[in-house]
Design an enzyme around this catalytic site. Structure first.
Site, PDB file in Angstrom:
ATOM      1  N   CYS A  15      99.595 126.475 165.730  1.00  0.00           N
ATOM      2  CA  CYS A  15     100.379 127.569 165.152  1.00  0.00           C
ATOM      3  C   CYS A  15     101.067 128.439 166.201  1.00  0.00           C
ATOM      4  CB  CYS A  15      99.486 128.398 164.235  1.00  0.00           C
ATOM      5  SG  CYS A  15     100.385 129.359 162.987  1.00  0.00           S
ATOM      6  N   GLU A  20      96.254 124.245 159.995  1.00  0.00           N
ATOM      7  CA  GLU A  20      95.326 125.098 160.737  1.00  0.00           C
ATOM      8  C   GLU A  20      94.217 125.576 159.795  1.00  0.00           C
ATOM      9  OE1 GLU A  20      95.770 129.248 163.381  1.00  0.00           O
ATOM     10  OE2 GLU A  20      97.357 128.613 162.011  1.00  0.00           O
ATOM     11  N   LYS A  37      92.555 127.082 170.178  1.00  0.00           N
ATOM     12  CA  LYS A  37      93.824 127.809 170.218  1.00  0.00           C
ATOM     13  C   LYS A  37      93.837 128.832 171.358  1.00  0.00           C
ATOM     14  CE  LYS A  37      96.882 130.288 166.972  1.00  0.00           C
ATOM     15  NZ  LYS A  37      96.972 130.761 165.568  1.00  0.00           N
TER      16      LYS A  37
END
Length: 266
Positions: A142, A38, A109
């Site tokens: 994540c 990430e 995200k």
């Protein structure tokens, strides 16, 4: 299909140095798909939103993306990499699927972790699956691991492999992704960073332990917690087409969505 990850320690704010590290390490590697961490080039622990914007790049006009595309072209592979994305006055914690011809997909995200809510705009691109050499690739980033709906949505869209760039500071994700793979019968590749971002506001330490997990929940490969690791291995994506967990139980076909309405009503 040869897939894997490159776990390393990005230096905060040193985009060019981090890029050069990746270019050097991956040059000449025999692979089809490699996952990077990430926010792989900017570092993670921003002091505020303006700093995040200052280190973000427009992927359509990015020297970083151009160099990664050339890397993919020379070596005939694809990358899934975390990326600090700027879009006008917005900034996203994104992941890019890059191939020999350039960007093939952008994922932003959806679930922002802790102080990320002060730096980033929440993702606004629906979950989807892309094809890479006959395999179907889904992307999450994540903290998306906390929300089983993400992996399940990708599985329902036909994902064989879920790629997860990560900068993990909690210790639960790696174990949880065994379950995400098992309950959806998919491969997963979690590429985490290691080391720490030491900033004026404090320090964040990252847990490493990148991994590749099979559809039966077995951990096929795992990196150490605080050391660089490049792992490439052969898999058969077709193993993810078999959704039976017992002879009489298919993890997708046995769903009872008419009883799950609370998921979308609340």
């Amino acid at each position: 299909m040869k897939i894997g990850f490159y776990q390393y320690r990005p230096q905060f704010g040193r985009i060019k140095a981090n890029l050069n590290k990746v270019l050097k390490k991956l040059e000449g590697i025999d692979a089809d798909l490699i996952v990077l961490p990430e926010l792989a080039f900017s570092g993670y622990y921003f002091s505020d939103r303006s700093e995040a914007l200052s280190l973000a790049e427009d992927p359509g006009n990015s020297a970083t993306v151009n160099a990664l595309t050339e890397l993919c072209s020379r070596n005939d592979f694809h990358l899934v990499t975390g990326f600090t994305e700027r879009a006008d006055d917005k900034v996203y914690n994104s992941a890019l699927l890059i191939g020999p011809d350039g960007i093939e997909h952008i994922y932003r995200k959806l679930h922002l972790f802790n102080e990320e809510k002060f730096w980033f705009d929440a993702g606004d691109i629906p979950l989807s699956v892309q094809e890479v050499r006959g395999a179907r690739i889904g992307i999450m980033v994540c903290f998306d691991w906390v929300f089983p709906e993400v992996a399940r949505t990708l599985a329902l869209q036909g994902a064989d492999i879920i790629c997860q760039p990560a900068n993990l500071v909690l210790t639960y994700c790696q174990q949880t992704m065994l379950t995400r793979s098992l309950e959806n019968r998919v491969f997963s590749v979690t590429c985490n960073r290691f080391g720490a971002d030491k900033r004026p506001q404090g320090e964040l330490k990252f847990t490493g332990r990148s991994q590749l997990v099979a559809p039966n929940g077995d951990r096929l490969e795992s990196a150490p917690p605080q050391r660089e690791a490049l792992v490439i291995m052969d898999i058969d994506p077709a193993q993810a087409h078999e959704k039976h967990i017992t002879k009489h139980n298919d993890v997708l076909a046995d769903r009872r969505p008419e009883f799950y309405r609370t998921l979308i009503e609340h």
